[in-house]
Design a protein around this motif. Sequence first.
Motif, PDB file in Angstrom:
ATOM      1  N   ASP A   1       0.875  -1.132   0.020  1.00  0.00           N
ATOM      2  CA  ASP A   1      -0.160  -0.015   0.026  1.00  0.00           C
ATOM      3  C   ASP A   1       0.907   1.238   0.066  1.00  0.00           C
ATOM      4  O   ASP A   1       1.643   1.476   1.122  1.00  0.00           O
ATOM      5  N   LYS A   2       0.828   2.138  -1.092  1.00  0.00           N
ATOM      6  CA  LYS A   2       1.584   2.894  -1.092  1.00  0.00           C
ATOM      7  C   LYS A   2       1.631   4.210   0.039  1.00  0.00           C
ATOM      8  O   LYS A   2       2.270   4.801   0.416  1.00  0.00           O
ATOM      9  N   GLN A   3       0.194   4.354   0.546  1.00  0.00           N
ATOM     10  CA  GLN A   3       0.055   5.197   1.534  1.00  0.00           C
ATOM     11  C   GLN A   3       0.612   4.831   2.820  1.00  0.00           C
ATOM     12  O   GLN A   3       0.826   5.760   3.662  1.00  0.00           O
ATOM     13  N   LEU A   4       1.067   3.652   2.972  1.00  0.00           N
ATOM     14  CA  LEU A   4       1.576   3.227   4.375  1.00  0.00           C
ATOM     15  C   LEU A   4       3.335   2.792   4.093  1.00  0.00           C
ATOM     16  O   LEU A   4       3.539   2.546   5.239  1.00  0.00           O
ATOM     17  N   ALA A   5       3.824   3.368   2.961  1.00  0.00           N
ATOM     18  CA  ALA A   5       5.431   2.959   2.799  1.00  0.00           C
ATOM     19  C   ALA A   5       6.128   3.761   3.946  1.00  0.00           C
ATOM     20  O   ALA A   5       7.051   2.963   4.131  1.00  0.00           O
ATOM     21  N   GLY A   6       5.726   4.796   4.301  1.00  0.00           N
ATOM     22  CA  GLY A   6       6.542   5.604   5.200  1.00  0.00           C
ATOM     23  C   GLY A   6       6.387   5.272   6.690  1.00  0.00           C
ATOM     24  O   GLY A   6       6.948   5.530   7.535  1.00  0.00           O
ATOM     25  N   VAL A   7       5.447   4.435   7.099  1.00  0.00           N
ATOM     26  CA  VAL A   7       5.114   3.988   8.486  1.00  0.00           C
ATOM     27  C   VAL A   7       5.884   2.625   8.704  1.00  0.00           C
ATOM     28  O   VAL A   7       5.700   1.714   7.999  1.00  0.00           O
ATOM     29  N   LYS A   8       6.505   2.718   9.876  1.00  0.00           N
ATOM     30  CA  LYS A   8       7.551   1.599  10.287  1.00  0.00           C
ATOM     31  C   LYS A   8       6.744   0.908  11.455  1.00  0.00           C
ATOM     32  O   LYS A   8       6.297   1.384  12.298  1.00  0.00           O
ATOM     33  N   LEU A   9       6.937  -0.468  11.078  1.00  0.00           N
ATOM     34  CA  LEU A   9       5.830  -1.348  12.089  1.00  0.00           C
ATOM     35  C   LEU A   9       6.636  -1.185  13.396  1.00  0.00           C
ATOM     36  O   LEU A   9       5.699  -1.103  14.487  1.00  0.00           O
ATOM     37  N   ASP A  10       7.847  -1.120  13.597  1.00  0.00           N
ATOM     38  CA  ASP A  10       8.566  -0.923  14.886  1.00  0.00           C
ATOM     39  C   ASP A  10       8.244   0.133  15.631  1.00  0.00           C
ATOM     40  O   ASP A  10       7.732   0.028  16.755  1.00  0.00           O
ATOM     41  N   ASP A  11       7.848   1.273  14.998  1.00  0.00           N
ATOM     42  CA  ASP A  11       7.463   2.575  15.704  1.00  0.00           C
ATOM     43  C   ASP A  11       6.083   2.593  16.093  1.00  0.00           C
ATOM     44  O   ASP A  11       5.844   3.098  17.097  1.00  0.00           O
ATOM     45  N   VAL A  12       5.041   1.870  15.248  1.00  0.00           N
ATOM     46  CA  VAL A  12       3.756   1.786  15.549  1.00  0.00           C
ATOM     47  C   VAL A  12       3.536   0.904  16.899  1.00  0.00           C
ATOM     48  O   VAL A  12       3.101   0.983  17.718  1.00  0.00           O
ATOM     49  N   PHE A  28      -2.385   2.898  12.497  1.00  0.00           N
ATOM     50  CA  PHE A  28      -3.627   1.737  12.792  1.00  0.00           C
ATOM     51  C   PHE A  28      -3.628   0.874  11.723  1.00  0.00           C
ATOM     52  O   PHE A  28      -3.725  -0.474  12.169  1.00  0.00           O
ATOM     53  N   ALA A  29      -3.490   1.304  10.589  1.00  0.00           N
ATOM     54  CA  ALA A  29      -3.848   0.292   9.580  1.00  0.00           C
ATOM     55  C   ALA A  29      -2.493  -0.859   9.529  1.00  0.00           C
ATOM     56  O   ALA A  29      -2.621  -1.751   9.292  1.00  0.00           O
ATOM     57  N   VAL A  30      -1.305  -0.156   9.760  1.00  0.00           N
ATOM     58  CA  VAL A  30      -0.185  -1.093   9.769  1.00  0.00           C
ATOM     59  C   VAL A  30      -0.277  -2.104  11.006  1.00  0.00           C
ATOM     60  O   VAL A  30      -0.039  -3.242  10.778  1.00  0.00           O
ATOM     61  N   LEU A  31      -0.579  -1.440  12.092  1.00  0.00           N
ATOM     62  CA  LEU A  31      -0.799  -2.362  13.274  1.00  0.00           C
ATOM     63  C   LEU A  31      -1.806  -3.623  13.225  1.00  0.00           C
ATOM     64  O   LEU A  31      -1.675  -4.799  13.575  1.00  0.00           O
ATOM     65  N   ALA A  32      -2.904  -3.142  12.538  1.00  0.00           N
ATOM     66  CA  ALA A  32      -4.178  -4.003  12.588  1.00  0.00           C
ATOM     67  C   ALA A  32      -3.869  -5.039  11.321  1.00  0.00           C
ATOM     68  O   ALA A  32      -4.483  -5.973  11.205  1.00  0.00           O
ATOM     69  N   GLY A  33      -2.973  -4.697  10.309  1.00  0.00           N
ATOM     70  CA  GLY A  33      -2.579  -5.380   9.211  1.00  0.00           C
ATOM     71  C   GLY A  33      -3.881  -5.390   8.141  1.00  0.00           C
ATOM     72  O   GLY A  33      -4.167  -6.308   7.281  1.00  0.00           O
ATOM     73  N   VAL A  34      -4.261  -4.129   7.989  1.00  0.00           N
ATOM     74  CA  VAL A  34      -5.313  -3.897   7.004  1.00  0.00           C
ATOM     75  C   VAL A  34      -4.692  -2.732   6.209  1.00  0.00           C
ATOM     76  O   VAL A  34      -3.774  -1.739   6.515  1.00  0.00           O
ATOM     77  N   CYS A  35      -5.205  -2.725   5.104  1.00  0.00           N
ATOM     78  CA  CYS A  35      -4.901  -1.659   3.951  1.00  0.00           C
ATOM     79  C   CYS A  35      -5.318  -0.300   4.553  1.00  0.00           C
ATOM     80  O   CYS A  35      -6.329  -0.002   5.383  1.00  0.00           O
ATOM     81  N   TYR A  36      -4.847   1.011   4.147  1.00  0.00           N
ATOM     82  CA  TYR A  36      -5.365   2.231   4.613  1.00  0.00           C
ATOM     83  C   TYR A  36      -6.620   2.528   4.164  1.00  0.00           C
ATOM     84  O   TYR A  36      -7.285   3.066   4.999  1.00  0.00           O
ATOM     85  N   SER A  37      -7.325   1.943   2.987  1.00  0.00           N
ATOM     86  CA  SER A  37      -8.505   2.148   2.911  1.00  0.00           C
ATOM     87  C   SER A  37      -9.411   1.802   3.823  1.00  0.00           C
ATOM     88  O   SER A  37     -10.779   2.117   4.312  1.00  0.00           O
ATOM     89  N   THR A  38      -8.944   0.568   4.042  1.00  0.00           N
ATOM     90  CA  THR A  38     -10.046  -0.205   5.083  1.00  0.00           C
ATOM     91  C   THR A  38      -9.916   0.416   6.756  1.00  0.00           C
ATOM     92  O   THR A  38     -11.050   0.750   7.085  1.00  0.00           O
ATOM     93  N   ALA A  39      -8.935   1.029   7.017  1.00  0.00           N
ATOM     94  CA  ALA A  39      -8.496   1.840   8.205  1.00  0.00           C
ATOM     95  C   ALA A  39      -9.536   2.885   8.118  1.00  0.00           C
ATOM     96  O   ALA A  39     -10.123   3.239   9.172  1.00  0.00           O
ATOM     97  N   ARG A  40      -9.557   3.529   7.007  1.00  0.00           N
ATOM     98  CA  ARG A  40     -10.400   4.920   6.894  1.00  0.00           C
ATOM     99  C   ARG A  40     -11.601   4.591   6.897  1.00  0.00           C
ATOM    100  O   ARG A  40     -12.817   5.423   7.558  1.00  0.00           O
ATOM    101  N   GLU A  41     -12.216   3.465   6.357  1.00  0.00           N
ATOM    102  CA  GLU A  41     -13.692   3.147   6.344  1.00  0.00           C
ATOM    103  C   GLU A  41     -14.026   2.770   8.193  1.00  0.00           C
ATOM    104  O   GLU A  41     -15.176   3.151   8.519  1.00  0.00           O
ATOM    105  N   TRP A  42     -13.125   2.000   8.640  1.00  0.00           N
ATOM    106  CA  TRP A  42     -13.404   1.723  10.102  1.00  0.00           C
ATOM    107  C   TRP A  42     -13.370   3.009  10.928  1.00  0.00           C
ATOM    108  O   TRP A  42     -14.295   3.104  11.808  1.00  0.00           O
ATOM    109  N   PHE A  43     -12.588   4.028  10.840  1.00  0.00           N
ATOM    110  CA  PHE A  43     -12.638   5.310  11.380  1.00  0.00           C
ATOM    111  C   PHE A  43     -14.038   5.976  11.117  1.00  0.00           C
ATOM    112  O   PHE A  43     -14.252   6.705  11.936  1.00  0.00           O
ATOM    113  N   ARG A  44     -14.619   5.610  10.154  1.00  0.00           N
ATOM    114  CA  ARG A  44     -15.900   6.322   9.938  1.00  0.00           C
ATOM    115  C   ARG A  44     -17.150   5.625  10.421  1.00  0.00           C
ATOM    116  O   ARG A  44     -18.235   5.897  10.299  1.00  0.00           O
ATOM    117  N   LEU A  45     -16.652   4.266  10.995  1.00  0.00           N
ATOM    118  CA  LEU A  45     -17.865   3.433  11.374  1.00  0.00           C
ATOM    119  C   LEU A  45     -18.721   4.235  12.635  1.00  0.00           C
ATOM    120  O   LEU A  45     -17.798   4.410  13.426  1.00  0.00           O
TER     121      LEU A  45
END
Length: 110
Positions: free
Chosen positions: A4-15, A30-47
């Motif tokens: 996922d290009k949106q998550l390229a700069g996010v490091k798992l260790d830091d998260v 959150f997407a990196v930690l939960a193991g989901v793509c960025y678009s899914t995380a954004r959808e969850w944030f709107r639930l």
Amino acid sequence: MPQDKQLAGVKLDDVQEKRRLDQALNAKEFAVLAGVCYSTAREWFRLPGFPVVQGVVFWSDFLEWRRRRTGLDSENGNTVELDDANNGVPVTKVELMLSPRAARILSEVS
């Protein structure tokens, strides 16, 4: 597997360190930690009911939300008994939310 290009700069260790310190996570972290793509995380944030506060979520709040949503925080434990539909065999609340095929596969593994 494409990244996922949106998550390229996010490091798992830091998260993971932010989770350990119970710090707030933005959608990308959150997407990196939960193991989901960025678009899914954004959808969850709107639930409705999702524990997002001003664009961030605490991992512990997410875990609590997930437990409530799946029915795993029941005072009676995780077991529900079905009458005729399941011949009186106890099943978990999570299994009740699965498709019949997924529930069968899960029961075969147990």
